[in-house]
Enzyme design. Sequence first.
Site, PDB file in Angstrom:
ATOM      1  CB  CYS A 169       4.850  -8.595   9.249  1.00 54.94           C
ATOM      2  SG  CYS A 169       4.167  -9.804  10.323  1.00 54.94           S
TER       3      CYS A 169
HETATM    4  N1  SAJ Z   1       1.810  -8.721  -1.032  1.00 60.75           N
HETATM    5  C1  SAJ Z   1       1.895  -8.190  -2.304  1.00 60.75           C
HETATM    6  N2  SAJ Z   1       2.719  -8.792  -3.205  1.00 60.75           N
HETATM    7  C2  SAJ Z   1       3.464  -9.898  -2.872  1.00 60.75           C
HETATM    8  C3  SAJ Z   1       3.372 -10.408  -1.561  1.00 60.75           C
HETATM    9  C4  SAJ Z   1       2.536  -9.812  -0.662  1.00 60.75           C
HETATM   10  O1  SAJ Z   1       1.244  -7.203  -2.640  1.00 60.75           O
HETATM   11  O2  SAJ Z   1       4.178 -10.415  -3.740  1.00 60.75           O
HETATM   12  C5  SAJ Z   1       0.944  -8.064  -0.048  1.00 60.75           C
HETATM   13  C6  SAJ Z   1      -0.168  -8.964   0.464  1.00 60.75           C
HETATM   14  O3  SAJ Z   1      -1.317  -8.845  -0.335  1.00 60.75           O
HETATM   15  C7  SAJ Z   1      -0.406  -8.419   1.867  1.00 60.75           C
HETATM   16  C8  SAJ Z   1       0.957  -7.899   2.280  1.00 60.75           C
HETATM   17  O4  SAJ Z   1       1.725  -7.740   1.084  1.00 60.75           O
HETATM   18  O5  SAJ Z   1      -1.322  -7.342   1.849  1.00 60.75           O
HETATM   19  C9  SAJ Z   1       1.688  -8.821   3.235  1.00 60.75           C
HETATM   20  O6  SAJ Z   1       1.624 -10.081   2.652  1.00 60.75           O
HETATM   21  P1  SAJ Z   1       2.560 -11.294   3.213  1.00 60.75           P
HETATM   22  O7  SAJ Z   1       2.355 -12.442   2.307  1.00 60.75           O
HETATM   23  O8  SAJ Z   1       3.918 -10.803   3.430  1.00 60.75           O
HETATM   24  O9  SAJ Z   1       1.832 -11.673   4.561  1.00 60.75           O
HETATM   25  P2  SAJ Z   1       2.214 -11.418   6.068  1.00 60.75           P
HETATM   26  O10 SAJ Z   1       2.043 -10.009   6.454  1.00 60.75           O
HETATM   27  O11 SAJ Z   1       1.476 -12.444   6.848  1.00 60.75           O
HETATM   28  O12 SAJ Z   1       3.760 -11.702   6.110  1.00 60.75           O
HETATM   29  C10 SAJ Z   1       4.219 -12.831   6.736  1.00 60.75           C
HETATM   30  C11 SAJ Z   1       5.545 -12.397   7.262  1.00 60.75           C
HETATM   31  N3  SAJ Z   1       5.963 -13.322   8.262  1.00 60.75           N
HETATM   32  C12 SAJ Z   1       6.586 -12.817   9.354  1.00 60.75           C
HETATM   33  O13 SAJ Z   1       6.811 -11.654   9.510  1.00 60.75           O
HETATM   34  C13 SAJ Z   1       6.964 -13.801  10.373  1.00 60.75           C
HETATM   35  C14 SAJ Z   1       6.567 -12.305   6.160  1.00 60.75           C
HETATM   36  O14 SAJ Z   1       7.884 -12.256   6.730  1.00 60.75           O
HETATM   37  C15 SAJ Z   1       6.516 -13.469   5.239  1.00 60.75           C
HETATM   38  O15 SAJ Z   1       7.441 -13.250   4.181  1.00 60.75           O
HETATM   39  C16 SAJ Z   1       5.127 -13.593   4.663  1.00 60.75           C
HETATM   40  O16 SAJ Z   1       4.252 -13.862   5.777  1.00 60.75           O
HETATM   41  C17 SAJ Z   1       5.051 -14.701   3.642  1.00 60.75           C
HETATM   42  O17 SAJ Z   1       6.082 -14.996   3.032  1.00 60.75           O
HETATM   43  O18 SAJ Z   1       3.942 -15.191   3.443  1.00 60.75           O
END
Ligand code: SAJ
Length: 426
Positions: free
Chosen positions: A262
């Site tokens: 995403c």
């Molecule tokens: N990450 C960081 N720093 C942060 C948050 C995340 O480096 O503060 C990195 C994570 O390690 C990862 C990547 O970003 O590699 C994505 O992390 P994520 O927590 O956003 O996980 P996703 O990809 O599963 O994102 C989903 C998304 N959901 C949808 O698209 C429906 C996103 O919109 C959500 O915000 C996210 O989950 C969430 O909040 O957990």
Amino acid sequence: MKNKTKISIVGLGYVGLPLCLLADEKGYEVLGVDLDKNKVDLINKKISPFMDEEISKKLKKSFIKATTDFSEIGNSKIIIVCVPTPVYEDHLPNLEPVENACKNIALYLKPGQLVIVESTVNPGVCESIVLPILEEISLLTGGKDFYLAHCPERINPGDKDWSVENIPRVIGSLENIGLKMATDFYRSIISGNIKQMNSLKEAEAVKVVENSFRDINIAFVNELAMSFGRLGIDVVNVIEGASTKPFSFMAHFPGCGVGGHCIPVDPYYLIDYAKKNGFSHDFLKLARQINNNMPKYLVDQTKIILEKNNIPVKKSNILLLGLAYKPEVGDIRESPSLEIIKHFEGEEVNLKIFDPYVLDKSTAGNLEEAFIKIDAVVIATAHNLFKKLSPQYFLDRGVKIIIDGRNCLCKEEFLKAGIDYNGIGR
Ligand code: SAJ
């Protein structure tokens, strides 16, 4: 027994399968369609095609059927597209899965049916790509013979609080009948609020905006981390300090990169669409550059730390903990670890890799084996298994250098134990 409303869901991955199970639970007759015969066979044997406790549990008591045969969607009232929307190597949107799914659906599309696209797409895709495919092959007219809506998926893999059932959703449609049909459907299965948007484009824009918002905020703290790393300021402490402000601050945390299907992908859909319409999203592009550079930043930091400890980088024995893009999942799509590995290979280090959720790509079968004869440990995924390792665990195995790419260990504890602990921006 009242006839169940039949629905078909195309694409049985992290988005489609949970939706199948939810609709089944709420009383729909659900047909899952996927190109992958192995996945279809596993699901029909009530075995989850991917590691997910919740899905495995629900699948066992579900009545969903899976097939590779699109012709069976003919008698569904609603057909939902949940196929991936990745990007190519050059970061341009890859809409082939969506286009192929729609071509297959169109062959069997019947008057009165509603097609809902859940896959994340940039504004304009439903109207200018999906609709023409459906109309040209089915010879039906959208908004009149069949209906088209967009309800962007909001699955958050591994999240215990927010599930496909309670996450609020937005819906846009070509016209009001489709909007009402889609709204009624989601309101019948989802407890979260359903917000109707004024158009397909608005609904498409919501998703790319919410994920671009996350990407730029991560880029912001990643840039702070690189700066504060030089200023001797602990950026995590500063973010936690800023989080005490009860309004208009939203904490994000630095790390060795942004992975998943995403966050690192969706901004490119908006960047590309805007570019085609004469606008350059310089800010979004810069945020992508900063985040894409974090794997190299981590490897460069590792080289500096090895040299500081008089360990020649070439042939040094490095253990990389974590392949998955986020904790407690086995998903390596766009994972920063893949870039980290490439950069380490370029430095000719002896690299060992261990991820308990991705054993097939690990070079060590377990943690004990992983820790044999290691000069430094680099953490790229904050799995619980790694977070709970004590300083003594490392010392007992002769490891005194840690580069914590997810700032997931307790810095003070490890420094106190005499370990050369290095985080990202701390
Ligand atoms: N990450 C960081 N720093 C942060 C948050 C995340 O480096 O503060 C990195 C994570 O390690 C990862 C990547 O970003 O590699 C994505 O992390 P994520 O927590 O956003 O996980 P996703 O990809 O599963 O994102 C989903 C998304 N959901 C949808 O698209 C429906 C996103 O919109 C959500 O915000 C996210 O989950 C969430 O909040 O957990």
